[in-house]
Each structure stands twice: as C-alpha cells, then as structure tokens.
Design a protein around this motif. Structure first.
Motif, PDB file in Angstrom:
ATOM      1  N   UNK A 197       1.191  -1.366   0.246  1.00 56.52           N
ATOM      2  CA  UNK A 197      -0.265  -0.076  -0.284  1.00 56.52           C
ATOM      3  C   UNK A 197       0.813   1.242   0.324  1.00 56.52           C
ATOM      4  N   UNK A 198       1.741   1.436   0.043  1.00 57.60           N
ATOM      5  CA  UNK A 198       2.999   2.280   0.214  1.00 57.60           C
ATOM      6  C   UNK A 198       3.168   2.998  -0.779  1.00 57.60           C
ATOM      7  N   UNK A 199       3.389   2.170  -1.622  1.00 58.46           N
ATOM      8  CA  UNK A 199       3.355   2.411  -3.060  1.00 58.46           C
ATOM      9  C   UNK A 199       2.096   3.375  -4.037  1.00 58.46           C
ATOM     10  N   UNK A 200       1.091   2.767  -3.484  1.00 58.97           N
ATOM     11  CA  UNK A 200       0.004   3.309  -3.951  1.00 58.97           C
ATOM     12  C   UNK A 200      -0.137   4.964  -3.655  1.00 58.97           C
ATOM     13  N   UNK A 201       0.322   5.029  -1.929  1.00 58.29           N
ATOM     14  CA  UNK A 201      -0.059   6.174  -1.578  1.00 58.29           C
ATOM     15  C   UNK A 201       1.176   7.259  -2.131  1.00 58.29           C
TER      16      UNK A 201
END
Length: 174
Positions: free
Chosen positions: A141-145
């Motif tokens: 999810x960090x990549x999405x953010x």
C-alpha cells in the motif's frame, strides 16, 4: 472563440478528462512495463500526457462557459484530473507489480543497486540500507500512496502554471 450555451461544471470536466488522461497514461505505462522500459526516459511521456490533458480540459471548460474560467476553477480542474490519473495509475501499478509481473520490482531493485554501486562513494552497508528502505516503498500500500500523492502534487503544480495562462476571469462590473 465559439461558446456553447450549456455551461459545464469544473468537477464534470475534471472527472471526464481525468479518466481519459488516466486511461492513456495507463496504456503507455503498460507498454513501458511490458517492454521492461519502466526506468527509461520514455516514462516521462505520461508527464506530457498529463500536461496535455490539463490544457485540453481547461480549454473545454472555457469553451462551454462563455469563454470564462477563473484561476481557481482552472486549479480545481487540474487537481481533479491529477487525482483521477493518480488513482488509476496507483491501482494499475499495484496490480501490475503484484499480480501480472512480480519480477518487475526485482529488476528495478537490481538496477537501483547497480546505479548506487556505479556512482561510488557508498559502502556495501549503506547500499544495503538504501535497498532495504527502497524495498519497503516498492511493495504494498505504501507504493499506492506514493504514486497517488506524487501525481496530485505534480498536477497541482502544473495546474498553477497552466491556469495562470489559460484563465480568463469575468469582468467584475458587468
């Protein structure tokens, strides 16, 4: 400039052009990923697509609002477009890297390591620390953010500049 008698809202224009621009960006990104060129200079083509999308959306808004668009409306349109493009890009990137081509992250990490080693000045321990930190941001999810936030910030900055040139405010005393 020919005007249309049916005014449109900044939100509707932002969503419409955001979807179109986002789909074009996703198609280009897919092509780059599929050709293993995700780190080539061609990746900046999506940046140009965002600029063109924002300009076309602002021109469309002006055309359908009697030739007028305030700076704030232009900024709102550009921000909406960049948010939609960012959301589409983030979802595509997550799906592609975690489902379609799980080796892509490994290729990017290997290239990053090779670049750090070629640059020199860093010990093996520092390179390992950098790679560990990069690995945390490349997965989940960090990549999405990061993709979403980066797209929005870029879009806001572009919208500030483009709006300053495209705007045409209504006269105050009419």
């Amino acid at each position: 400039m020919e005007t249309n008698a049916t005014p449109v809202s900044a939100t509707s224009v932002g969503l419409r052009y955001g979807l179109l621009t986002g789909l074009i960006s996703v198609i280009i990104s897919f092509g780059l990923f599929a050709a293993s060129m995700e780190q080539s200079p061609l990746r900046f083509v999506t940046f140009l697509v965002l600029i063109v999308g924002i300009v076309l959306a602002m021109r469309h808004f002006k055309e359908h609002n009697y030739g007028f668009m305030s700076f704030g409306q232009g900024l709102g349109i550009g921000t909406m477009i960049s948010a939609v493009v960012g959301a589409l890009s983030a979802v595509f990137t997550y799906v592609y890297l975690n489902i379609i081509d799980t080796d892509a992250v490994g290729r990017m990490m290997e290239k990053a390591r090779a670049d750090m080693e070629a640059k020199g000045g860093l010990s093996d321990e520092q390179i390992d620390q950098g790679m560990a930190m990069a690995g945390k941001f490349m997965n989940g999810p960090m990549m999405v953010v990061i993709v979403l936030v980066t797209s929005i910030i870029t879009g806001v900055l572009l919208s500030l500049i483009i709006s300053a040139f495209v705007k045409h405010s209504k006269p105050e005393f009419e």
